[in-house]
Design a protein around this motif. Structure first.
Motif, mmCIF file in Angstrom:
data_model
loop_
_atom_site.group_PDB
_atom_site.id
_atom_site.type_symbol
_atom_site.label_atom_id
_atom_site.label_comp_id
_atom_site.label_asym_id
_atom_site.label_seq_id
_atom_site.Cartn_x
_atom_site.Cartn_y
_atom_site.Cartn_z
ATOM 1 N N GLY A 253 -8.546 9.961 -9.537
ATOM 2 C CA GLY A 253 -7.632 8.882 -9.908
ATOM 3 C C GLY A 253 -6.538 8.690 -8.879
ATOM 4 O O GLY A 253 -6.202 7.562 -8.508
ATOM 5 N N LEU A 254 -6.005 9.794 -8.383
ATOM 6 C CA LEU A 254 -4.953 9.711 -7.363
ATOM 7 C C LEU A 254 -5.479 9.047 -6.094
ATOM 8 O O LEU A 254 -4.849 8.137 -5.539
ATOM 9 C CB LEU A 254 -4.411 11.110 -7.043
ATOM 10 N N VAL A 255 -6.651 9.495 -5.657
ATOM 11 C CA VAL A 255 -7.180 8.972 -4.396
ATOM 12 C C VAL A 255 -7.520 7.491 -4.529
ATOM 13 O O VAL A 255 -7.258 6.691 -3.624
ATOM 14 C CB VAL A 255 -8.392 9.816 -3.937
ATOM 15 N N ARG A 256 -8.053 7.119 -5.672
ATOM 16 C CA ARG A 256 -8.363 5.697 -5.867
ATOM 17 C C ARG A 256 -7.086 4.859 -5.908
ATOM 18 O O ARG A 256 -7.041 3.753 -5.375
ATOM 19 C CB ARG A 256 -9.195 5.519 -7.131
ATOM 20 N N GLN A 257 -6.054 5.404 -6.533
ATOM 21 C CA GLN A 257 -4.765 4.708 -6.583
ATOM 22 C C GLN A 257 -4.204 4.534 -5.170
ATOM 23 O O GLN A 257 -3.682 3.478 -4.821
ATOM 24 C CB GLN A 257 -3.780 5.542 -7.429
ATOM 25 N N LEU A 258 -4.346 5.582 -4.357
ATOM 26 C CA LEU A 258 -3.853 5.523 -2.977
ATOM 27 C C LEU A 258 -4.606 4.441 -2.198
ATOM 28 O O LEU A 258 -3.990 3.645 -1.485
ATOM 29 C CB LEU A 258 -4.032 6.885 -2.295
ATOM 30 N N PHE A 259 -5.935 4.430 -2.328
ATOM 31 C CA PHE A 259 -6.703 3.409 -1.605
ATOM 32 C C PHE A 259 -6.290 2.016 -2.053
ATOM 33 O O PHE A 259 -6.150 1.104 -1.241
ATOM 34 C CB PHE A 259 -8.207 3.612 -1.817
ATOM 35 N N LYS A 260 -6.075 1.869 -3.335
ATOM 36 C CA LYS A 260 -5.717 0.553 -3.868
ATOM 37 C C LYS A 260 -4.361 0.111 -3.336
ATOM 38 O O LYS A 260 -4.225 -0.986 -2.809
ATOM 39 C CB LYS A 260 -5.669 0.637 -5.395
ATOM 40 N N GLU A 261 -3.374 0.995 -3.423
ATOM 41 C CA GLU A 261 -2.012 0.572 -3.080
ATOM 42 C C GLU A 261 -1.720 0.603 -1.586
ATOM 43 O O GLU A 261 -0.951 -0.203 -1.095
ATOM 44 C CB GLU A 261 -0.991 1.424 -3.837
ATOM 45 N N VAL A 262 -2.336 1.543 -0.883
ATOM 46 C CA VAL A 262 -2.021 1.666 0.536
ATOM 47 C C VAL A 262 -2.959 0.803 1.382
ATOM 48 O O VAL A 262 -2.542 0.203 2.367
ATOM 49 C CB VAL A 262 -2.086 3.146 0.984
ATOM 50 N N LYS A 263 -4.244 0.742 0.986
ATOM 51 C CA LYS A 263 -5.222 0.005 1.793
ATOM 52 C C LYS A 263 -5.686 -1.289 1.125
ATOM 53 O O LYS A 263 -6.453 -2.040 1.725
ATOM 54 C CB LYS A 263 -6.459 0.884 2.055
ATOM 55 N N GLY A 264 -5.284 -1.524 -0.124
ATOM 56 C CA GLY A 264 -5.775 -2.695 -0.838
ATOM 57 C C GLY A 264 -7.273 -2.666 -1.040
ATOM 58 O O GLY A 264 -7.961 -3.698 -1.056
ATOM 59 N N PHE A 265 -7.808 -1.459 -1.220
ATOM 60 C CA PHE A 265 -9.257 -1.287 -1.277
ATOM 61 C C PHE A 265 -9.631 -0.593 -2.583
ATOM 62 O O PHE A 265 -9.026 0.415 -2.946
ATOM 63 C CB PHE A 265 -9.681 -0.448 -0.056
ATOM 64 N N ASP A 266 -10.593 -1.163 -3.317
ATOM 65 C CA ASP A 266 -11.052 -0.531 -4.558
ATOM 66 C C ASP A 266 -12.121 0.501 -4.245
ATOM 67 O O ASP A 266 -13.288 0.160 -4.063
ATOM 68 C CB ASP A 266 -11.610 -1.580 -5.524
ATOM 69 N N LEU A 267 -11.719 1.728 -4.192
ATOM 70 C CA LEU A 267 -12.679 2.798 -3.930
ATOM 71 C C LEU A 267 -13.575 2.942 -5.157
ATOM 72 O O LEU A 267 -13.078 3.075 -6.268
ATOM 73 C CB LEU A 267 -11.935 4.115 -3.685
ATOM 74 N N PRO A 268 -14.904 2.912 -4.955
ATOM 75 C CA PRO A 268 -15.780 3.100 -6.126
ATOM 76 C C PRO A 268 -15.645 4.529 -6.662
ATOM 77 O O PRO A 268 -15.047 5.393 -6.021
ATOM 78 C CB PRO A 268 -17.180 2.854 -5.579
ATOM 79 N N GLU A 269 -16.209 4.743 -7.839
ATOM 80 C CA GLU A 269 -16.218 6.076 -8.434
ATOM 81 C C GLU A 269 -16.703 7.077 -7.395
ATOM 82 O O GLU A 269 -17.624 6.801 -6.633
ATOM 83 C CB GLU A 269 -17.169 6.066 -9.629
ATOM 84 N N VAL A 270 -16.086 8.236 -7.363
ATOM 85 C CA VAL A 270 -16.395 9.215 -6.324
ATOM 86 C C VAL A 270 -17.577 10.085 -6.772
ATOM 87 O O VAL A 270 -17.472 10.798 -7.770
ATOM 88 C CB VAL A 270 -15.172 10.093 -6.016
ATOM 89 N N PRO A 271 -18.690 10.017 -6.060
ATOM 90 C CA PRO A 271 -19.866 10.801 -6.475
ATOM 91 C C PRO A 271 -19.630 12.292 -6.252
ATOM 92 O O PRO A 271 -18.759 12.692 -5.487
ATOM 93 C CB PRO A 271 -20.982 10.285 -5.578
#
Lengths: 589, 589
Positions: A253-271
């Motif tokens: 959740g943290l890493v996805r939030q970081l990608f969203k807010e810092v890179k504007g990128f929706d990281l898919p679920e992490v396998p």
């Protein structure tokens, strides 16, 4: 007041206003009757204008003395530009200057203060304060600030409490070398700087803090490779009453939030990938999953055909370089040379080319029929136009070799762009690894990591302990391990057993970690945690290879800060007070 | 999943739900047919209930084995309580237990895990992980987290960038003693741990970062008084293109925001007091302004009346203890003994009592008429019922002595409550102070602080430099200096002159601070900053006297962490690698 606005603030709506700006001279253009100055600060650039005979005479005179990087205060009126510059946020206006005050002149900087500079690494490090003035470098540190900010907001919102743990702690022999600090008040004794706040965060869980985090400096006195620093920063976290799954979900959740807010990128679920699968399909525990090219094993398929190299190998394994059938002999030779480099150490490279016309050709045609090659191609799921590359040897060496080849090909084929992101969890690491030299078990993660199968851990014979997996996990992004952690041991007898296996006598375990073992007897809860390498995470977000670009004042590979010239000798009085002396130094070569 | 809810979460709306809780046993009440257990975690306490013959037999059996601080997982159903407890957030419900799992038993803690504990300081420090389990201690650290969070939010919203500066830096002889770190890679050389990031934050201003902050660990190897720690935390800030006024406003804003969000208190505008006035009216540079009792000077009024003590004094100065005319002889004697203690050192205490009936009486009636006493009372603006207390002597000693008396009286009169807050800025500190012993000038703040009058600084004769004030300021809350800073020098020649005055040879200045002096030649902007003592600030907000209560793992007065037993000896191999040896240790007494 030294400014009414920053150099990035003025717009059409300010036209007609009297303003005061402060900043650095980025450029002066003197066209005789007119002088333009680009004034720069962190927020932008504003164009200043002076007109001969119209403005303040003194200001014109000062303007003619200005050089690059002079620091000024100017007063003037905002006017609309005749020739607007849509590329600049302040491009609609300029400031007609009435007065200039020079705060400080500047010598000519030793390199260009521009994104594309002419300064070499050493020069830029020596004048790091000028290097940091370059927009591109400052942006890296702004990104770092953002990553920290989003991290804190996320963890705060999940009830984590930020707690500072001590920097002056105790030296422990396990793990990397400690930096030590002589204690004046306790003569003959030393503090150590923490390699991580591991035991303290576990104690906070025993204390009932439930969720802890800290963005914290850690220290390791290691011989520095290109991309290590003696001091580095971790996002350090720990949670109580959780299992592995809870931790993975929380920090995904943290890493996805970081990608969203810092890179504007929706990281898919992490396998999630088992360590064993990572080794089997990628030959390493931190696969770059931006591209496929998974390993395909041919051992059963190609042995017994009188090709001595394959017949003698423990494993025959390859990758399919899709679309590379057109590679020339020279290109294939390059790849062969690549895997034969001493750092990689393969003996040779076998290739099977699936030509566009459907024919199959290989470097081992002598041993394999068209039919054989077809079944190899089928195993690779290769298509016309593909190139299969195969290595053979013992498992332990061959997989890492093929990993290097896969990454090299990925780079050559442009499959590893810096603006594409692929994350995964690698889980189920082995608990222990055997130290061939020391003839003992080492903790693969650290001595506080719990085994997946406690029964097996307590009862399996010594030589079979390598079979046991750990509740340990790494997060890997683009082939880089950005974080990792484990579910911890919270039972004293289990922890005792672990120390015993790692070669601690009971006395040593008590001397080093007695406080933790004691704490386990006063109601220690199940707990687990992880740490992200903060510098590394920032470099990934910034699309850079080196962490050094994301550290304000980094050290070089000898652990030196060349700007402040540190470390340095200290005076004898200081050493006397600390009850230490330096020993005869090694002879310099 | 080890819990579905925390121990503070369940309410009436959850009645009927099956839940899993984890936590610590706070209390067990076994009434034969019924057992109640208070289960505690960070979030609260939930009452568990087991009924003989109705619940799970195994759970009952386990419940009977539980002791305080055992760690459990329980499953059960939320039911409405018969006897609700309105004092607990979970007081409307209880959990009827179906199953209990003991994660960990607990030995009996060496002291009570309660706000009002029976553990002495040393015992609690040795078992700090149990001390931290006490609600009152954990709340201090939660408050610390809050203060950090509000601070970051405020500074973020004002465009400050958080930048980490290095921990391994260079030793400098000026100021307090450095902790040093031997460098293995650079034999014979040492890093130092920073006493503050002062020079680095100034370099960031030269780099154009414009606004910087960091919540950062700093280190000082000083003999520890009751409330100092060898490692402490600062809120460290710096701004470019600002004057003193800008800095005061910015950080007054921060402190008011902190009071509002952390204490729910609207701090009024923070008044500014000249250093000279603080000394004149309070006898110290950090007056407690929660109460008045300002100094009143009587020198001109009381000399020449044949009272030898007053006639020989450089200053005669007192305070009006309003409403204290009723003090008994014994109480006045106590105050006299107080000021005569060696730590304070006054020779005696003169009093003038303004009785409720309007008569005046004093300890020096022999020398002063009723009329004299009346004019003294008038100078104090005293009223019937007041008690005036007067000290005499040289200015340098008498004012600090009266300051101690004033604070003592304030405490006795209940004028210094911990939940009342009074902040002020003390400004216009002297730039330099004379070291009597060393016969040289010392920087009162630090060597980078700018003089208010540059002309005077450059040209006044050496012996008159003490007259020059600095652009330096302290924030004082309730008589405690919580922060301070200055407008910095940004001109190389001015900085050179300062180093020269402080006894640096040009070579020493270059060796220690050459990088900063060089930086000033490449366009250094005007800049200023300040640092708050973060531990101290938290202790003020928490209404506590000691910073130790606001540090998770503090050290004792010998700089030891008694829990981990650090510092400690390190092994000879480690010392060999670092090219250091310990010297013969001092004989123990």
């Amino acid at each position: 007041m030294l400014r009414t606005h920053t150099c990035g603030a003025l717009r059409m709506e300010h036209v007609g206003q009297d303003v005061t700006l402060s900043g650095w001279v980025a450029r002066v253009r003197d066209k005789g009757g007119m002088i333009w100055i680009d004034l720069r600060d962190r927020y932008g650039i504003t164009q200043l204008m002076l007109e001969e005979g119209k403005g303040n005479k003194e200001a014109i005179e000062i303007a003619r003395t200005l050089g690059r990087e002079y620091v000024l205060k100017v007063q003037g009126k905002v006017i609309e530009r005749v020739a607007k510059n849509p590329k600049m946020s302040t491009g609609d206006i300029e400031v007609k200057v009435a007065a200039i005050q020079v705060f400080n002149p500047s010598k000519v900087p030793p390199f260009l203060i521009e994104d594309d500079t002419d300064g070499g690494d050493e020069l830029r490090m020596r004048y790091r304060y000028l290097d940091l003035r370059r927009d591109i470098v400052r942006q890296n540190l702004v990104l770092r600030h953002q990553v920290a900010k989003v991290t804190r907001a996320y963890l705060d919102s999940h009830q984590f409490i930020e707690v500072e743990t001590p920097v002056l702690i105790k030296s422990t022999p396990e793990g990397a070398r400690d930096f030590v600090v002589p204690s004046r008040m306790n003569p003959g004794q030393f503090y150590a700087l923490p390699q991580s706040p591991q035991t303290f965060k576990q104690l906070l869980m025993v204390s009932g803090f439930d969720r802890y985090y800290q963005i914290v400096k850690c220290f390791r006195d290691e011989d520095l490779r290109a991309d290590r620093q003696p001091e580095f920063t971790q996002i350090d976290c720990e949670m109580s009453f959780v299992e592995q799954e809870d931790v993975l979900n929380m920090f995904e959740g943290l890493v996805r939030q970081l990608f969203k807010e810092v890179k504007g990128f929706d990281l898919p679920e992490v396998p999630r990938m088992l360590y064993a699968d990572a080794m089997k399909y990628y030959g390493c525990d931190k696969p770059d999953t931006r591209f496929g090219m998974r390993f395909v094993e041919l051992t059963d398929l190609v042995q017994g055909k009188n090709f001595q190299v394959f017949d003698a190998a423990e494993i025959i394994v390859g990758i399919n370089a899709t679309g590379c059938a057109g590679y020339t002999r020279k290109e294939i030779d390059e790849l062969t040379d690549f895997v034969k480099r001493p750092q990689i150490g393969a003996k040779g490279l076998v290739w099977v080319r699936y030509a566009a016309d459907g024919t199959l050709k290989s470097s081992v045609d002598k041993f394999y029929t068209e039919e054989d090659l077809k079944s190899i191609a089928a195993r690779f799921e290769a298509k016309p136009g593909d190139l299969m590359l195969v290595l053979a040897g013992d498992v332990k060496s061959t997989r890492p070799q093929l990993n290097e080849l896969r990454l090299e090909l990925g780079s050559r084929l442009g499959l590893r762009p810096k603006d594409k992101f692929s994350a995964l969890w690698v889980i189920d690491f082995p608990l222990l690894e055997w130290g061939e030299e020391e003839k003992r078990w080492f903790a693969m993660h650290h001595p506080f990591t719990s085994p997946k199968d406690v029964e097996a851990f307590m009862h399996l014979p010594f030589e079979r302990l390598g079979e046991i997996n750990a509740n340990a996990y790494d997060m890997v992004i683009n082939g880089v391990e950005v974080g990792g952690g484990s579910v911890r041991i919270y039972d004293r007898s289990l922890q005792n057993k672990m120390f015993e296996l790692l070669g601690f006598t009971p006395e040593e375990a008590k001397a080093q970690f007695g406080f933790l073992l004691d704490a386990f007897e006063f109601g220690a809860p199940p707990h687990a945690g992880l740490a992200f390498g903060f510098d590394r995470l920032c470099s990934i977000f910034g699309g850079a290879d080196s962490i050094r670009d994301f550290i304000a004042f980094p050290k070089n590979n000898s652990g030196r800060d060349v700007m402040i010239d540190s470390p340095s000798e200290i005076n004898p009085k200081q050493m006397d007070e600390l009850y230490i002396a330096t020993k005869p130094l090694p002879q310099k070569n």
